[in-house]
Design a protein around this motif. Structure first.
Motif, PDB file in Angstrom:
ATOM      1  N   ARG A 182       2.480   3.404  16.713  1.00 56.46           N
ATOM      2  CA  ARG A 182       3.524   3.487  17.735  1.00 56.46           C
ATOM      3  C   ARG A 182       4.583   4.476  17.266  1.00 56.46           C
ATOM      4  O   ARG A 182       5.043   4.417  16.126  1.00 56.46           O
ATOM      5  N   GLU A 183       4.986   5.378  18.147  1.00 55.33           N
ATOM      6  CA  GLU A 183       5.976   6.405  17.831  1.00 55.33           C
ATOM      7  C   GLU A 183       7.286   6.096  18.547  1.00 55.33           C
ATOM      8  O   GLU A 183       7.291   5.711  19.714  1.00 55.33           O
ATOM      9  N   ASP A 184       8.411   6.270  17.843  1.00 59.52           N
ATOM     10  CA  ASP A 184       9.708   6.155  18.486  1.00 59.52           C
ATOM     11  C   ASP A 184      10.736   6.932  17.679  1.00 59.52           C
ATOM     12  O   ASP A 184      10.409   7.565  16.665  1.00 59.52           O
ATOM     13  N   THR A 185      11.973   6.926  18.127  1.00 58.00           N
ATOM     14  CA  THR A 185      13.060   7.563  17.385  1.00 58.00           C
ATOM     15  C   THR A 185      14.080   6.497  17.008  1.00 58.00           C
ATOM     16  O   THR A 185      14.296   5.527  17.754  1.00 58.00           O
ATOM     17  N   VAL A 186      14.692   6.656  15.854  1.00 58.43           N
ATOM     18  CA  VAL A 186      15.681   5.703  15.362  1.00 58.43           C
ATOM     19  C   VAL A 186      16.863   6.474  14.788  1.00 58.43           C
ATOM     20  O   VAL A 186      16.743   7.654  14.458  1.00 58.43           O
ATOM     21  N   GLU A 187      17.990   5.804  14.684  1.00 60.95           N
ATOM     22  CA  GLU A 187      19.174   6.392  14.059  1.00 60.95           C
ATOM     23  C   GLU A 187      19.453   5.715  12.733  1.00 60.95           C
ATOM     24  O   GLU A 187      19.311   4.484  12.622  1.00 60.95           O
ATOM     25  N   VAL A 188      19.839   6.487  11.742  1.00 62.66           N
ATOM     26  CA  VAL A 188      20.175   5.937  10.435  1.00 62.66           C
ATOM     27  C   VAL A 188      21.642   6.235  10.133  1.00 62.66           C
ATOM     28  O   VAL A 188      22.157   7.309  10.477  1.00 62.66           O
ATOM     29  N   ARG A 189      22.331   5.279   9.535  1.00 60.53           N
ATOM     30  CA  ARG A 189      23.708   5.527   9.092  1.00 60.53           C
ATOM     31  C   ARG A 189      23.690   6.625   8.045  1.00 60.53           C
ATOM     32  O   ARG A 189      22.812   6.676   7.186  1.00 60.53           O
ATOM     33  N   HIS A 190      24.722   7.470   8.066  1.00 63.65           N
ATOM     34  CA  HIS A 190      24.673   8.646   7.204  1.00 63.65           C
ATOM     35  C   HIS A 190      26.087   9.083   6.848  1.00 63.65           C
ATOM     36  O   HIS A 190      27.031   8.926   7.629  1.00 63.65           O
ATOM     37  N   ASP A 213       4.736   0.474   3.706  1.00 61.49           N
ATOM     38  CA  ASP A 213       3.536   1.301   3.806  1.00 61.49           C
ATOM     39  C   ASP A 213       3.049   1.477   5.241  1.00 61.49           C
ATOM     40  O   ASP A 213       2.243   2.369   5.519  1.00 61.49           O
ATOM     41  N   HIS A 214       3.496   0.625   6.156  1.00 62.65           N
ATOM     42  CA  HIS A 214       3.079   0.741   7.553  1.00 62.65           C
ATOM     43  C   HIS A 214       3.978   1.692   8.343  1.00 62.65           C
ATOM     44  O   HIS A 214       3.780   1.859   9.543  1.00 62.65           O
ATOM     45  N   LEU A 215       4.956   2.308   7.671  1.00 67.06           N
ATOM     46  CA  LEU A 215       5.931   3.171   8.341  1.00 67.06           C
ATOM     47  C   LEU A 215       5.896   4.587   7.787  1.00 67.06           C
ATOM     48  O   LEU A 215       5.644   4.792   6.600  1.00 67.06           O
ATOM     49  N   GLU A 216       6.180   5.549   8.662  1.00 63.48           N
ATOM     50  CA  GLU A 216       6.412   6.923   8.226  1.00 63.48           C
ATOM     51  C   GLU A 216       7.601   7.466   9.011  1.00 63.48           C
ATOM     52  O   GLU A 216       7.662   7.329  10.239  1.00 63.48           O
ATOM     53  N   TYR A 217       8.553   8.052   8.297  1.00 59.19           N
ATOM     54  CA  TYR A 217       9.735   8.623   8.924  1.00 59.19           C
ATOM     55  C   TYR A 217       9.727  10.137   8.746  1.00 59.19           C
ATOM     56  O   TYR A 217       9.369  10.634   7.676  1.00 59.19           O
ATOM     57  N   THR A 229       6.471  -6.092  12.048  1.00 58.03           N
ATOM     58  CA  THR A 229       5.430  -5.644  11.125  1.00 58.03           C
ATOM     59  C   THR A 229       6.024  -5.588   9.715  1.00 58.03           C
ATOM     60  O   THR A 229       7.242  -5.689   9.558  1.00 58.03           O
ATOM     61  N   PRO A 230       5.176  -5.439   8.674  1.00 61.26           N
ATOM     62  CA  PRO A 230       3.743  -5.171   8.683  1.00 61.26           C
ATOM     63  C   PRO A 230       2.929  -6.403   9.058  1.00 61.26           C
ATOM     64  O   PRO A 230       3.388  -7.530   8.895  1.00 61.26           O
ATOM     65  N   GLU A 254      12.307  10.550  13.519  1.00 60.07           N
ATOM     66  CA  GLU A 254      11.102  10.141  14.232  1.00 60.07           C
ATOM     67  C   GLU A 254      10.380   9.132  13.343  1.00 60.07           C
ATOM     68  O   GLU A 254      10.247   9.353  12.143  1.00 60.07           O
ATOM     69  N   ARG A 255       9.923   8.037  13.951  1.00 60.10           N
ATOM     70  CA  ARG A 255       9.262   6.983  13.179  1.00 60.10           C
ATOM     71  C   ARG A 255       7.866   6.712  13.730  1.00 60.10           C
ATOM     72  O   ARG A 255       7.682   6.598  14.938  1.00 60.10           O
ATOM     73  N   SER A 256       6.888   6.628  12.837  1.00 62.16           N
ATOM     74  CA  SER A 256       5.536   6.187  13.189  1.00 62.16           C
ATOM     75  C   SER A 256       5.308   4.834  12.530  1.00 62.16           C
ATOM     76  O   SER A 256       5.543   4.681  11.332  1.00 62.16           O
ATOM     77  N   GLU A 257       4.861   3.867  13.317  1.00 59.20           N
ATOM     78  CA  GLU A 257       4.687   2.507  12.811  1.00 59.20           C
ATOM     79  C   GLU A 257       3.304   2.001  13.168  1.00 59.20           C
ATOM     80  O   GLU A 257       2.871   2.077  14.323  1.00 59.20           O
ATOM     81  N   LEU A 258       2.590   1.499  12.168  1.00 64.73           N
ATOM     82  CA  LEU A 258       1.277   0.900  12.396  1.00 64.73           C
ATOM     83  C   LEU A 258       1.488  -0.552  12.786  1.00 64.73           C
ATOM     84  O   LEU A 258       2.026  -1.347  12.011  1.00 64.73           O
ATOM     85  N   VAL A 259       1.084  -0.909  14.013  1.00 60.74           N
ATOM     86  CA  VAL A 259       1.325  -2.256  14.534  1.00 60.74           C
ATOM     87  C   VAL A 259       0.017  -2.878  14.979  1.00 60.74           C
ATOM     88  O   VAL A 259      -0.953  -2.186  15.305  1.00 60.74           O
ATOM     89  N   GLU A 260       0.004  -4.207  15.009  1.00 63.58           N
ATOM     90  CA  GLU A 260      -1.170  -4.958  15.457  1.00 63.58           C
ATOM     91  C   GLU A 260      -0.850  -5.618  16.787  1.00 63.58           C
ATOM     92  O   GLU A 260       0.106  -6.383  16.900  1.00 63.58           O
TER      93      GLU A 260
END
Length: 310
Positions: free
Chosen positions: A154-162, A98-102, A280-281, A139-145
């Motif tokens: 926090r915003e960053d980019t990640v790679e997923v196996r596909h 729940d702390h992540l959005e892709y 996190t979370p 693109e990933r948004s992560e709620l961090v403490e």
């Protein structure tokens, strides 16, 4: 035994029926090949039953199944694979992510994001060109403490196996074989397999209890954080660098908090383990100290933020 996460964004796009049928055949072949490599426990995970989807706009799976005997045979091959739904049914806990959005190209990407969070493989229907690759960038948004308790995004980019075709599987085979051997799904399994998983990290005995009782929310994030630390230390040459080139955010505690980061080391001496990585979370922390003479880092704490009364 990897989890294969269905990329819902690759379904229901506009194309002619012939192209849709070719794409579906490639998809079934790719998924079955991945399942064969993954062995028992490999599952196709989707938000809704695959039979409820449209292969292409106006061309539902049910219509495709009835269009030709070959399609019915392909469908039976696909249904022979274990399936799970919805996505959250395979998470350590339902609210674990729940702390992540892709997002992909600015749009929410449920299946692709779940594949990254759960360290699995995303599988797509190869209609659009963007899905004809063995990796997809998100693109990933992560709620961090932060250390002061402040919540921030926090915003960053990640790679997923596909994969969307059998040739994509080649680049993932080593990882699939490794995941079959290890099957690390609990904190206790992390502890039991630490020497094989993280040969450049050492652990204080107190960490065993912390990992044995690790919150299920934290199993995947802790595993990922330890992998990044392992990669950094493995590439570290203490003769040329004072510390590793970290692959994750690492920082020391402030002077006023260093006193809560003192633990009995392996040799019986009390030392400060104030360097820490976050996960996190919540305010997850991995505390350690550098041991350059052994080209390792020694971990003293894996869990929540250390409080003064601990």
């Amino acid at each position: 035994m990897p989890l294969l996460f269905l990329n819902e964004k690759s379904w229901g796009t506009a194309c002619d029926p012939a192209r849709a049928e070719r794409a579906m055949a490639d998809f079934v072949d790719a998924v079955r090949a991945a399942a064969a490599a993954g062995g028992n426990g490999t599952a196709l995970v989707s938000e809704v039953d695959v039979k409820a989807l449209e292969i292409a706009e106006g061309y539902p799976v049910n219509k495709w199944i009835g269009a030709a005997p070959r399609n019915r045979a392909l469908w039976q091959r696909l249904r022979g694979l274990q399936s799970r739904s919805p996505m959250r049914s395979v998470f350590p806990t339902e609210d674990a992510a729940d702390h992540l959005e892709y997002r992909h190209d600015g749009e929410a990407a449920l299946g692709l994001g779940a594949a990254h969070f759960m360290d699995g493989i995303a599988v797509s229907l190869p209609v659009a060109r963007q899905w004809q690759s063995d990796r997809v960038t998100l693109e990933r948004s992560e709620l961090v403490e932060d250390d002061d308790g402040t919540l921030e995004t926090r915003e960053d980019t990640v790679e997923v196996r596909h994969l969307s075709a059998e040739p994509h599987l080649d680049s993932h085979l080593d990882w699939i074989r490794k995941s079959r051997r290890e099957g690390v799904t609990t904190g206790l399994r992390i502890w039991d397999n630490r020497a094989d998983l993280y040969p450049h990290l050492t652990f204080l005995p107190r960490v065993e209890d912390q990992l044995s009782g690790l919150n299920p929310h934290w199993v995947v994030p802790v595993r990922r954080s330890l992998e990044r630390l392992e990669e950094a230390v493995a590439a570290w040459d203490p003769a040329t660098r004072a510390e590793p080139e970290w692959r994750t955010k690492v920082s020391p505690e402030g002077e006023t908090r260093k006193r809560v980061c003192r633990f009995t080391d392996l040799d019986g001496e009390t030392r400060t383990f104030d360097l820490h990585a976050r996960f996190t979370p919540g305010a997850g922390r991995i505390h350690f100290r550098l041991v350059p003479e052994e080209r390792t880092i020694r971990l003293a704490h894996i869990g929540g933020k250390i409080r003064p009364d601990l």
